[in-house]
Design a protein around this motif. Structure first.
Motif, PDB file in Angstrom:
ATOM      1  N   ALA A 252       0.836  -1.203   0.000  1.00 33.21           N
ATOM      2  CA  ALA A 252       0.000   0.000   0.000  1.00 33.21           C
ATOM      3  C   ALA A 252       0.872   1.254   0.000  1.00 33.21           C
ATOM      4  O   ALA A 252       0.542   2.253  -0.642  1.00 33.21           O
ATOM      5  CB  ALA A 252      -0.916  -0.015   1.218  1.00 33.21           C
ATOM      6  N   THR A 253       1.988   1.201   0.713  1.00 27.38           N
ATOM      7  CA  THR A 253       2.897   2.349   0.743  1.00 27.38           C
ATOM      8  C   THR A 253       3.351   2.721  -0.665  1.00 27.38           C
ATOM      9  O   THR A 253       3.336   3.900  -1.050  1.00 27.38           O
ATOM     10  CB  THR A 253       4.142   2.011   1.601  1.00 27.38           C
ATOM     11  OG1 THR A 253       3.684   1.613   2.892  1.00 27.38           O
ATOM     12  CG2 THR A 253       5.071   3.196   1.723  1.00 27.38           C
ATOM     13  N   ASN A 254       3.738   1.710  -1.432  1.00 27.88           N
ATOM     14  CA  ASN A 254       4.201   1.996  -2.794  1.00 27.88           C
ATOM     15  C   ASN A 254       3.068   2.487  -3.689  1.00 27.88           C
ATOM     16  O   ASN A 254       3.269   3.361  -4.532  1.00 27.88           O
ATOM     17  CB  ASN A 254       4.861   0.752  -3.398  1.00 27.88           C
ATOM     18  CG  ASN A 254       6.230   0.492  -2.790  1.00 27.88           C
ATOM     19  OD1 ASN A 254       6.826   1.391  -2.198  1.00 27.88           O
ATOM     20  ND2 ASN A 254       6.719  -0.728  -2.914  1.00 27.88           N
ATOM     21  N   LEU A 256       0.419   4.168  -2.741  1.00 30.21           N
ATOM     22  CA  LEU A 256       0.121   5.550  -2.343  1.00 30.21           C
ATOM     23  C   LEU A 256       1.183   6.507  -2.852  1.00 30.21           C
ATOM     24  O   LEU A 256       0.866   7.613  -3.293  1.00 30.21           O
ATOM     25  CB  LEU A 256       0.024   5.647  -0.819  1.00 30.21           C
ATOM     26  CG  LEU A 256      -1.284   5.135  -0.235  1.00 30.21           C
ATOM     27  CD1 LEU A 256      -1.184   5.031   1.285  1.00 30.21           C
ATOM     28  CD2 LEU A 256      -2.431   6.056  -0.626  1.00 30.21           C
ATOM     29  N   ASN A 257       2.437   6.077  -2.794  1.00 25.36           N
ATOM     30  CA  ASN A 257       3.507   6.937  -3.291  1.00 25.36           C
ATOM     31  C   ASN A 257       3.274   7.264  -4.767  1.00 25.36           C
ATOM     32  O   ASN A 257       3.414   8.410  -5.195  1.00 25.36           O
ATOM     33  CB  ASN A 257       4.860   6.245  -3.094  1.00 25.36           C
ATOM     34  CG  ASN A 257       6.032   7.223  -3.184  1.00 25.36           C
ATOM     35  OD1 ASN A 257       5.856   8.429  -3.122  1.00 25.36           O
ATOM     36  ND2 ASN A 257       7.234   6.675  -3.346  1.00 25.36           N
ATOM     37  N   LEU A 258       2.883   6.237  -5.520  1.00 24.45           N
ATOM     38  CA  LEU A 258       2.666   6.417  -6.957  1.00 24.45           C
ATOM     39  C   LEU A 258       1.480   7.319  -7.265  1.00 24.45           C
ATOM     40  O   LEU A 258       1.523   8.122  -8.200  1.00 24.45           O
ATOM     41  CB  LEU A 258       2.398   5.060  -7.611  1.00 24.45           C
ATOM     42  CG  LEU A 258       3.595   4.137  -7.782  1.00 24.45           C
ATOM     43  CD1 LEU A 258       3.121   2.738  -8.146  1.00 24.45           C
ATOM     44  CD2 LEU A 258       4.515   4.695  -8.866  1.00 24.45           C
ATOM     45  N   GLY A 276      10.583   1.008 -11.213  1.00 24.54           N
ATOM     46  CA  GLY A 276      11.647   0.595 -10.313  1.00 24.54           C
ATOM     47  C   GLY A 276      12.874   1.483 -10.320  1.00 24.54           C
ATOM     48  O   GLY A 276      13.106   2.262 -11.243  1.00 24.54           O
ATOM     49  N   ARG A 277      13.627   1.360  -9.223  1.00 23.78           N
ATOM     50  CA  ARG A 277      14.946   1.987  -9.105  1.00 23.78           C
ATOM     51  C   ARG A 277      15.886   0.831  -8.843  1.00 23.78           C
ATOM     52  O   ARG A 277      16.218   0.517  -7.695  1.00 23.78           O
ATOM     53  CB  ARG A 277      14.932   2.992  -7.935  1.00 23.78           C
ATOM     54  CG  ARG A 277      14.054   4.209  -8.181  1.00 23.78           C
ATOM     55  CD  ARG A 277      13.980   5.135  -6.957  1.00 23.78           C
ATOM     56  NE  ARG A 277      12.841   4.833  -6.095  1.00 23.78           N
ATOM     57  CZ  ARG A 277      12.911   4.366  -4.854  1.00 23.78           C
ATOM     58  NH1 ARG A 277      14.081   4.174  -4.290  1.00 23.78           N
ATOM     59  NH2 ARG A 277      11.826   4.113  -4.139  1.00 23.78           N
ATOM     60  N   PHE A 278      16.249   0.154  -9.929  1.00 24.70           N
ATOM     61  CA  PHE A 278      16.937  -1.127  -9.804  1.00 24.70           C
ATOM     62  C   PHE A 278      18.276  -1.025  -9.082  1.00 24.70           C
ATOM     63  O   PHE A 278      18.614  -1.858  -8.250  1.00 24.70           O
ATOM     64  CB  PHE A 278      17.135  -1.769 -11.182  1.00 24.70           C
ATOM     65  CG  PHE A 278      15.847  -2.078 -11.915  1.00 24.70           C
ATOM     66  CD1 PHE A 278      14.651  -2.265 -11.232  1.00 24.70           C
ATOM     67  CD2 PHE A 278      15.828  -2.199 -13.303  1.00 24.70           C
ATOM     68  CE1 PHE A 278      13.460  -2.561 -11.915  1.00 24.70           C
ATOM     69  CE2 PHE A 278      14.654  -2.493 -13.991  1.00 24.70           C
ATOM     70  CZ  PHE A 278      13.474  -2.668 -13.296  1.00 24.70           C
TER      71      PHE A 278
HETATM   72  C1  LIG Z   1       8.395   7.621  -3.281  1.00 24.30           C
HETATM   73  O1  LIG Z   1       8.885   7.873  -4.574  1.00 24.30           O
HETATM   74  C2  LIG Z   1       9.992   8.751  -4.581  1.00 24.30           C
HETATM   75  C3  LIG Z   1      10.264   9.107  -6.037  1.00 24.30           C
HETATM   76  O2  LIG Z   1      10.726   8.026  -6.754  1.00 24.30           O
HETATM   77  C4  LIG Z   1      11.147   8.093  -3.891  1.00 24.30           C
HETATM   78  O3  LIG Z   1      12.272   8.934  -3.890  1.00 24.30           O
HETATM   79  C5  LIG Z   1      10.753   7.773  -2.461  1.00 24.30           C
HETATM   80  O4  LIG Z   1      11.780   7.043  -1.825  1.00 24.30           O
HETATM   81  C6  LIG Z   1       9.484   6.963  -2.446  1.00 24.30           C
HETATM   82  N1  LIG Z   1       8.987   6.827  -1.089  1.00 24.30           N
HETATM   83  C7  LIG Z   1       8.763   5.641  -0.535  1.00 24.30           C
HETATM   84  C8  LIG Z   1       8.229   5.675   0.852  1.00 24.30           C
HETATM   85  O5  LIG Z   1       8.972   4.609  -1.130  1.00 24.30           O
END
Ligand SMILES: *[C@@H]1O[C@H](CO)[C@@H](O)[C@H](O)[C@H]1NC(C)=O
Ligand SMILES: *[C@@H]1O[C@H](CO)[C@@H](O)[C@H](O)[C@H]1NC(C)=O
Ligand SMILES: *[C@@H]1O[C@H](CO)[C@@H](O)[C@H](O)[C@H]1NC(C)=O
Ligand SMILES: *[C@@H]1O[C@H](CO)[C@@H](O)[C@H](O)[C@H]1NC(C)=O
Ligand SMILES: *[C@@H]1O[C@H](CO)[C@@H](O)[C@H](O)[C@H]1NC(C)=O
Ligand SMILES: [Cu+2]
Length: 384
Positions: A252-254, A256-258, A276-278
């Motif tokens: 859910a955290t991801n 919501l972030n999106l 992703g941020r691989f």
């Molecule tokens: C939410 O997304 C941003 C942008 O990619 C990222 O820098 C940040 O770490 C993310 N926050 C969480 C809680 O994953």
């Protein structure tokens, strides 16, 4: 103006939800869904919906879990029908395409390097799912619409999910247990431990299906790739359902972030976070869905061989749709280049770049026609 106040409401809702731990995932999604529908209802009056399509007459794509047993079986029957219809691909060019279903897989394989990590990623896959849904309806008599797999459910035990429980009303279940050393996702950067599968699926509607194409870029330990992208390589469908992947990234955290958090600021931050941020070990929800299923679904090129691909990508499309509805003033923007993660470096994608579907039944269209799910031509659908 409507939109701004909704966006503010969205941001207030985030902090409220984030402070309530543990996150109630059902509430999170329902809250987003209700905000999205309210925004689209308002926007209908302001010209978002074109021509005869509106939120009131749009087709409805539903959560697999909320379909009746009959509806689920009519969907899987139509998929099996598509797998039995003859291919329209040239056998000299695509020897591995034996069925209509394979025609779709071949398109994805052929275009992989220009439709992932690019400005067309979201719109290409939206059109791909739509063209498949259309084929199920027009070529196999399916009367429903494309269902989605709700990522925020059964993360701790995917084998209990109505999508993957292996019953006659599922999309078939886990693979049989075959000891192997996990999978590697995130373009080789992220190790994912083995689950309890790894072998062939054993039950459900797709137990007897034959996978004809791929693997082109296998990620599960022990798999070997075919010598050419379109080679004929008949075999069973393999899966390795992963609670690890689901609980780590399908959260859910991801989500919501999106949709309303830091990653929701622009289409660029949204799609980058989704993909992703691989290098930071963050798989992102798109790849996480693929690796939650595992096995053949973890192949960047040939993943559509797994019929669950379409339910996963419908959910991905839904998340984009939620973001769009909650950011209507940015809904028709794109970002990114025309090569995968800009390798090799290339120009930015534009709204006039065209998307083609090859041997599927969908005509070539510019990206700008594929951004609005209520644009009437070609799309008129919402998610519930
Ligand atoms: C939410 O997304 C941003 C942008 O990619 C990222 O820098 C940040 O770490 C993310 N926050 C969480 C809680 O994953
Ligand atoms: C693959 O894509 C190329 C363009 O990049 C196209 O010319 C070719 O016809 C496609 N092949 C198939 C089998 O769709
Ligand atoms: C399994 O794969 C991981 C990651 O590639 C590697 O670190 C590990 O040594 C492998 N284990 C075995 C038993 O091969
Ligand atoms: C790939 O090519 C090698 C060497 O030419 C051959 O031995 C192997 O059987 C081929 N594999 C497949 C899956 O066609
Ligand atoms: C490409 O898009 C990025 C933002 O996504 C922008 O910063 C950059 O200036 C654009 N490049 C060109 C050549 O327009
Ligand atoms: Cu894809």
């Amino acid at each position: 103006m409507h939109f701004t106040s909704l966006a503010v409401f969205g941001l207030c809702a985030t902090s409220a939800l984030v402070s309530a731990t543990p996150l109630q995932t059902r509430d999170v999604l329902e809250d987003l869904q209700n905000q999205a529908l309210a925004a689209l209802r308002d926007a209908t009056d302001n010209g978002l919906a074109k021509k005869s399509c509106s939120i009131f007459n749009a087709k409805i794509r539903k959560d697999w879990a909320l379909l009746s047993a009959t509806e689920r079986k009519s969907y899987t029957s139509a998929v099996n029908c598509l797998m039995k219809k003859p291919s329209r691909s040239d056998p000299a060019v695509v020897p591995g395409a034996k069925s209509r279903y394979d025609d779709f897989v071949a398109q994805h394989i052929n275009q992989t390097l220009s439709i992932h990590g690019t400005g067309s990623f979201l719109s290409w896959h939206r059109y791909f799912v739509w063209s498949y849904e259309t084929a199920l309806r027009e070529e196999c008599g399916y009367t429903g619409y494309q269902p989605y797999w709700n990522w925020l459910s059964y993360q701790n035990n995917p084998t209990k999910s109505p999508v993957f429980d292996g019953s006659a009303t599922s999309m078939s279940g886990d693979g049989s247990f075959v000891a192997h050393n996990g999978s590697v996702g995130g373009a080789g950067a992220i190790f994912l431990p083995s689950g309890n599968g790894g072998g062939c699926i054993t039950s459900g509607p797709f137990k007897d299906m034959t996978v004809n194409l791929g693997p082109v870029s296998p990620t599960m330990a022990g798999e070997t790739k075919v010598n050419s992208s379109f080679a004929y390589n008949p075999r069973c469908l393999k899966r390795d359902l992963s609670a690890y992947t689901a609980t780590t990234w399908l959260t859910a955290t991801n989500l919501l972030n999106l949709t309303i958090g830091n990653a929701a600021q622009s289409i660029e931050t949204f799609q980058n976070e989704l993909q992703g941020r691989f290098s930071q070990g963050f798989l992102g929800m798109h790849a996480a869905g693929h690796f939650m299923i595992g096995g053949d679904a973890g192949d960047l090129f040939s993943s559509p061989v797994d019929p669950a691909f379409w339910l996963h990508h419908a959910m991905l499309d839904r998340v984009w749709w939620l973001w769009q509805a909650l950011h209507l003033n940015q809904a028709e923007t794109i970002a990114g280049t025309v090569t995968i993660f800009n390798k090799p470096p290339s120009r930015n994608a534009t709204l006039d770049d065209v998307i083609y579907m090859g041997q599927s039944n969908a005509p070539t269209r510019p990206i700008k026609e594929l951004l609005n799910s209520l644009g009437d031509d070609p799309f008129c659908y919402i998610y519930l």
